[in-house]
Scaffold this motif. Sequence first.
Motif, PDB file in Angstrom:
ATOM      1  N   LYS A   1      41.024  43.991  63.878  1.00  0.00           N
ATOM      2  CA  LYS A   1      42.213  43.194  64.157  1.00  0.00           C
ATOM      3  C   LYS A   1      41.891  41.748  64.489  1.00  0.00           C
ATOM      4  O   LYS A   1      42.743  40.888  64.388  1.00  0.00           O
ATOM      5  CB  LYS A   1      42.996  43.829  65.313  1.00  0.00           C
ATOM      6  CG  LYS A   1      43.540  45.182  64.938  1.00  0.00           C
ATOM      7  CD  LYS A   1      44.354  45.781  66.040  1.00  0.00           C
ATOM      8  CE  LYS A   1      44.866  47.143  65.599  1.00  0.00           C
ATOM      9  NZ  LYS A   1      45.623  47.822  66.629  1.00  0.00           N
ATOM     10  N   ARG A   2      40.636  41.479  64.874  1.00  0.00           N
ATOM     11  CA  ARG A   2      40.252  40.124  65.230  1.00  0.00           C
ATOM     12  C   ARG A   2      39.022  39.720  64.464  1.00  0.00           C
ATOM     13  O   ARG A   2      38.163  40.552  64.231  1.00  0.00           O
ATOM     14  CB  ARG A   2      39.980  40.035  66.738  1.00  0.00           C
ATOM     15  CG  ARG A   2      41.213  40.255  67.541  1.00  0.00           C
ATOM     16  CD  ARG A   2      40.934  40.049  69.001  1.00  0.00           C
ATOM     17  NE  ARG A   2      42.107  40.444  69.764  1.00  0.00           N
ATOM     18  CZ  ARG A   2      42.058  41.025  70.932  1.00  0.00           C
ATOM     19  NH1 ARG A   2      40.913  41.279  71.495  1.00  0.00           N
ATOM     20  NH2 ARG A   2      43.158  41.341  71.557  1.00  0.00           N
TER      21      ARG A   2
ATOM     22  N   ARG B   1      42.910  40.273  60.486  1.00  0.00           N
ATOM     23  CA  ARG B   1      43.153  41.683  60.185  1.00  0.00           C
ATOM     24  C   ARG B   1      42.526  42.010  58.829  1.00  0.00           C
ATOM     25  O   ARG B   1      42.821  41.375  57.822  1.00  0.00           O
ATOM     26  CB  ARG B   1      44.646  41.949  60.165  1.00  0.00           C
ATOM     27  CG  ARG B   1      44.994  43.399  60.085  1.00  0.00           C
ATOM     28  CD  ARG B   1      46.508  43.556  60.254  1.00  0.00           C
ATOM     29  NE  ARG B   1      46.887  44.902  59.978  1.00  0.00           N
ATOM     30  CZ  ARG B   1      46.973  45.863  60.884  1.00  0.00           C
ATOM     31  NH1 ARG B   1      46.706  45.582  62.135  1.00  0.00           N
ATOM     32  NH2 ARG B   1      47.336  47.075  60.557  1.00  0.00           N
TER      33      ARG B   1
END
Length: 117
Positions: free
Chosen positions: A79-80, A83
């Motif tokens: 997600k970091r 994405r």
Amino acid sequence: MRKGVAAVEKRISYLFQLAHLCITSKDVDKDMCRYHVRNLKRISKKNVIRLHPDIKRKLCKHCDLLLYAGITAKVRVSKRPQRAINVQCIECKSVKKYPCTNPEYKLWIEKCQDGKE
């Protein structure tokens, strides 16, 4: 489509299916899978044919192994900082990242089928 190209594409598809069968069978044979994937790549390069993105995404560039989730690859969603879907080969530890931020993104094969390219 020329007759020769159709025959080559059938052979590529057959070799991909054989590699998939080697990985998913009860006794996993990674060496035979590598053999089929190397033949597949060699045939496509020799005949100057692009591999379909679905096939290309399932092949490891470094060790020529079919990437199958849970058997030869780890699949994670990060997600970091962006994405993406991360696919890591268990054999050679190489990572493929597929960003999933733009919902309107299309592959080149999809653009060709729509007639926009």
